[in-house]
Design a protein around this motif. Sequence first.
Motif, PDB file in Angstrom:
ATOM      1  N   GLY A  12       0.812  -1.219   0.000  1.00 56.07           N
ATOM      2  CA  GLY A  12       0.000   0.000   0.000  1.00 56.07           C
ATOM      3  C   GLY A  12       0.837   1.258   0.000  1.00 56.07           C
ATOM      4  N   ASP A  13       0.165   2.393  -0.254  1.00 58.74           N
ATOM      5  CA  ASP A  13       0.793   3.713  -0.229  1.00 58.74           C
ATOM      6  C   ASP A  13       1.915   3.863  -1.251  1.00 58.74           C
ATOM      7  OD1 ASP A  13      -0.921   4.281   1.917  1.00 58.74           O
ATOM      8  OD2 ASP A  13       0.496   3.358   3.311  1.00 58.74           O
ATOM      9  N   LYS A  16      -0.728   5.254  -5.654  1.00 58.19           N
ATOM     10  CA  LYS A  16      -1.806   4.910  -6.594  1.00 58.19           C
ATOM     11  C   LYS A  16      -2.662   6.136  -6.905  1.00 58.19           C
ATOM     12  CE  LYS A  16      -3.211   1.781  -3.669  1.00 58.19           C
ATOM     13  NZ  LYS A  16      -2.112   1.735  -2.703  1.00 58.19           N
ATOM     14  N   ASN A  38     -10.452   2.723   4.560  1.00 55.40           N
ATOM     15  CA  ASN A  38      -9.116   2.359   5.072  1.00 55.40           C
ATOM     16  C   ASN A  38      -8.029   2.893   4.141  1.00 55.40           C
ATOM     17  OD1 ASN A  38     -10.088   0.555   3.124  1.00 55.40           O
ATOM     18  ND2 ASN A  38      -9.035  -1.219   3.972  1.00 55.40           N
ATOM     19  N   ALA A  39      -8.391   3.136   2.879  1.00 56.62           N
ATOM     20  CA  ALA A  39      -7.413   3.661   1.921  1.00 56.62           C
ATOM     21  C   ALA A  39      -7.098   5.118   2.253  1.00 56.62           C
ATOM     22  CB  ALA A  39      -7.967   3.573   0.505  1.00 56.62           C
ATOM     23  N   GLY A  40      -5.934   5.554   1.854  1.00 58.45           N
ATOM     24  CA  GLY A  40      -5.566   6.959   2.001  1.00 58.45           C
ATOM     25  C   GLY A  40      -4.703   7.350   0.830  1.00 58.45           C
ATOM     26  N   HIS A  41      -5.264   8.181  -0.046  1.00 58.56           N
ATOM     27  CA  HIS A  41      -4.519   8.610  -1.224  1.00 58.56           C
ATOM     28  C   HIS A  41      -4.271  10.105  -1.136  1.00 58.56           C
ATOM     29  CE1 HIS A  41      -5.692   4.733  -2.748  1.00 58.56           C
ATOM     30  NE2 HIS A  41      -6.962   5.066  -2.789  1.00 58.56           N
ATOM     31  N   GLY A 126      -3.176  -4.473  13.485  1.00 54.36           N
ATOM     32  CA  GLY A 126      -2.891  -3.050  13.262  1.00 54.36           C
ATOM     33  C   GLY A 126      -3.827  -2.490  12.205  1.00 54.36           C
ATOM     34  N   THR A 127      -5.126  -2.825  12.304  1.00 54.08           N
ATOM     35  CA  THR A 127      -6.079  -2.340  11.296  1.00 54.08           C
ATOM     36  C   THR A 127      -6.239  -0.828  11.419  1.00 54.08           C
ATOM     37  OG1 THR A 127      -8.111  -2.421  12.634  1.00 54.08           O
ATOM     38  CG2 THR A 127      -7.427  -4.483  11.565  1.00 54.08           C
ATOM     39  N   THR A 128      -6.915  -0.258  10.446  1.00 53.14           N
ATOM     40  CA  THR A 128      -7.159   1.180  10.476  1.00 53.14           C
ATOM     41  C   THR A 128      -8.326   1.518  11.406  1.00 53.14           C
ATOM     42  OG1 THR A 128      -8.628   0.973   8.575  1.00 53.14           O
ATOM     43  CG2 THR A 128      -6.322   1.475   8.101  1.00 53.14           C
ATOM     44  N   GLN A 223      -5.501  -0.410  -1.224  1.00 55.58           N
ATOM     45  CA  GLN A 223      -4.521  -1.323  -0.607  1.00 55.58           C
ATOM     46  C   GLN A 223      -3.581  -1.895  -1.675  1.00 55.58           C
ATOM     47  OE1 GLN A 223      -8.115  -1.863   0.375  1.00 55.58           O
ATOM     48  NE2 GLN A 223      -7.522  -0.069   1.542  1.00 55.58           N
ATOM     49  N   VAL A 237      -3.361  -8.795   6.614  1.00 53.44           N
ATOM     50  CA  VAL A 237      -3.866  -8.316   5.328  1.00 53.44           C
ATOM     51  C   VAL A 237      -5.127  -7.505   5.576  1.00 53.44           C
ATOM     52  CG1 VAL A 237      -2.966 -10.254   3.961  1.00 53.44           C
ATOM     53  CG2 VAL A 237      -5.197 -10.477   5.081  1.00 53.44           C
ATOM     54  N   THR A 238      -5.688  -6.942   4.514  1.00 54.14           N
ATOM     55  CA  THR A 238      -7.010  -6.341   4.619  1.00 54.14           C
ATOM     56  C   THR A 238      -8.022  -7.418   4.241  1.00 54.14           C
ATOM     57  OG1 THR A 238      -8.324  -4.389   4.105  1.00 54.14           O
ATOM     58  CG2 THR A 238      -7.097  -5.366   2.266  1.00 54.14           C
ATOM     59  N   VAL A 272       2.382  -0.385   6.633  1.00 48.10           N
ATOM     60  CA  VAL A 272       1.754   0.119   7.866  1.00 48.10           C
ATOM     61  C   VAL A 272       1.074  -1.066   8.534  1.00 48.10           C
ATOM     62  CG1 VAL A 272       0.402   2.022   8.819  1.00 48.10           C
ATOM     63  CG2 VAL A 272       0.983   2.044   6.416  1.00 48.10           C
ATOM     64  N   ARG A 302      -0.011   7.043  11.199  1.00 43.48           N
ATOM     65  CA  ARG A 302       1.032   6.200  11.797  1.00 43.48           C
ATOM     66  C   ARG A 302       2.313   6.258  10.963  1.00 43.48           C
ATOM     67  NH1 ARG A 302      -1.966   0.469  12.113  1.00 43.48           N
ATOM     68  NH2 ARG A 302      -2.905   1.270  10.207  1.00 43.48           N
TER      69      ARG A 302
HETATM   70  P1  IMO Z   1      -3.901   2.497   0.479  1.00 46.92           P
HETATM   71  O1  IMO Z   1      -5.054   2.320  -0.476  1.00 46.92           O
HETATM   72  C1  IMO Z   1      -1.469   0.756   3.632  1.00 46.92           C
HETATM   73  C2  IMO Z   1      -3.401  -2.135   6.296  1.00 46.92           C
HETATM   74  C3  IMO Z   1      -3.591  -1.734   7.755  1.00 46.92           C
HETATM   75  C4  IMO Z   1      -3.497  -3.097   8.419  1.00 46.92           C
HETATM   76  C5  IMO Z   1      -4.203  -4.016   7.417  1.00 46.92           C
HETATM   77  C6  IMO Z   1      -5.662  -4.291   7.749  1.00 46.92           C
HETATM   78  O2  IMO Z   1      -3.736   3.867   1.003  1.00 46.92           O
HETATM   79  O3  IMO Z   1      -2.661   1.897  -0.062  1.00 46.92           O
HETATM   80  P2  IMO Z   1      -7.879  -2.854   7.590  1.00 46.92           P
HETATM   81  O4  IMO Z   1      -8.285  -1.578   8.287  1.00 46.92           O
HETATM   82  O5  IMO Z   1      -7.912  -2.775   6.108  1.00 46.92           O
HETATM   83  O6  IMO Z   1      -8.639  -4.051   8.099  1.00 46.92           O
HETATM   84  O7  IMO Z   1      -6.335  -3.079   8.040  1.00 46.92           O
HETATM   85  O8  IMO Z   1      -4.110  -3.353   6.156  1.00 46.92           O
HETATM   86  N1  IMO Z   1      -3.967  -1.195   5.325  1.00 46.92           N
HETATM   87  C7  IMO Z   1      -3.230  -0.367   4.564  1.00 46.92           C
HETATM   88  N2  IMO Z   1      -1.905  -0.125   4.544  1.00 46.92           N
HETATM   89  N3  IMO Z   1      -2.261   1.380   2.751  1.00 46.92           N
HETATM   90  C8  IMO Z   1      -3.594   1.150   2.733  1.00 46.92           C
HETATM   91  O9  IMO Z   1      -4.401   1.652   1.777  1.00 46.92           O
HETATM   92  C9  IMO Z   1      -4.141   0.272   3.691  1.00 46.92           C
HETATM   93  N4  IMO Z   1      -5.392  -0.173   3.973  1.00 46.92           N
HETATM   94  C10 IMO Z   1      -5.261  -1.068   4.962  1.00 46.92           C
HETATM   95  O10 IMO Z   1      -2.572  -0.864   8.175  1.00 46.92           O
HETATM   96  O11 IMO Z   1      -2.154  -3.521   8.498  1.00 46.92           O
END
Ligand code: IMO
Length: 428
Positions: A12-13, A16, A38-41, A126-128, A223, A237-238, A272, A302
Amino acid sequence: MPAIVLIGAQWGDEGKGKATDLLGDRVDYVVKFNGGNNAGHTVVIGDKKYALHLLPSGILSPGVTPVIANGVVVDIEVLFQELDALIARGVDVSRLKVSANAHVITHYHRTVDKVTERFLGKRQIGTTGRGIGPAYADKINRVGIRIQDIFDEGILRQKVEGALDQKNHLLVKIYNRRAILVDEIVDELLSYADRLRPMVADTSLVLNQALDAGDTVLFEGGQATMLDIDHGTYPFVTSSNATSGGASTGSGVAPNRIDRVIAVVKAYTTRVGAGPFPTELNDASGEWLRARGFEFGTTTGRPRRTGWYDAPIARYTARINGVTDFVLTKLDVLTGLETIPVCVAYDVDGERVDEVPVSQSDFHHATPIYEELPGWDEDITGARTFDDLPKAAQDYVLAIEKMSGARISVIGVGPGRDEVVVRHSLTD
Ligand code: IMO
Ligand code: GDP
Ligand code: MG
């Protein structure tokens, strides 16, 4: 090139959001097909910075129709907040379409997400904390609430009762929390109905008709591959399919309509949350990458874990997703290093392993085997063609391209919209 899937190659991150934005003026639809807020762009346009969570990044491009497809889990309160924030900044959000089949995240999903994490203790993911896992769990358990249910009060009440019946036992008896009232949830969801109604559509029909008409559709994954529920580092994982296959099931557009798969990959690696990460650096180099790359989460703030580029992961991503092109981001962050280590294989219990190991335990204690590539000192943020890059930066790109299983078509040299080097067009 009508149907393009864009996904994350690592954890992730990768950038994208910026890559989607880059394609923005050449596409007609941008579709979010998995995940939720949960995504952050982060997208930087001129001197303006936008942080998007639930909405697809394409919402920032005038003329693009953004779509939240059936594979997404939608926190409607967050959806409206994000829309309001964009409207306040003058962005036209009127074209947004939301699938009638997408599932809804409510109060009890967020609560269950947080209490489950707390009870996992040392084993936590470590979920969001946004309720993603519990909302998908309800979907799979067939006790989820869908967007369309909000428009039928009788059905909605029945479904919320069904979902809360189980959850309240869990919350009260196991987690020592107060029971959540059916009316509380039903009233909240009903209060969204009027604003939501004009956005709701059969998005599979809309997208297939768009493709029939020759429009270009971009599927933007949230993700990434290593966070995919099936192909990632389970259980860290997510809870959705973030890989290219998810674009089909998550949108109702068949696999044989997809022409191109773009994977966004960082010139190093970040993660993360918990879970295996072979090239992780717990030293001054890791700190250096975090500071230079500004590696702090867009969603939770984080600090991201940091490490060197991992070529076996890139090859894995190329294979799982059918990658046709890589967008390599943040090459500028590596400027100033004398040499740059790249992981070419792993050492697992004294044996060289060239691919991502099938056993998660092996992956957990795999040690990277590094090749050292020469670094460069020149500022590369102004480079716009491959030839503008210093020789060592060109060689770094060519070396990792050879190891990674698909061509590197675009190179990011800064956060800005035009800070890119395009080697091959992503839409021709
Ligand atoms: P983008 O789209 C990075 C990670 C969380 C955690 C795991 C599960 O910005 O790339 P969740 O809340 O989805 O059940 O958490 O997935 N996680 C991400 N890490 N970028 C993300 O999104 C993420 N979305 C979830 O940190 O380890
Ligand atoms: P996403 O979740 O994959 O969309 O990525 P994020 O937005 O969470 O994180 C990527 C960050 O890197 C954002 O802050 C972007 O502005 C930034 N970024 C993207 N591409 C580049 C690049 O090529 N160079 C630099 N320095 N920053 C970049
Ligand atoms: Mg992000």
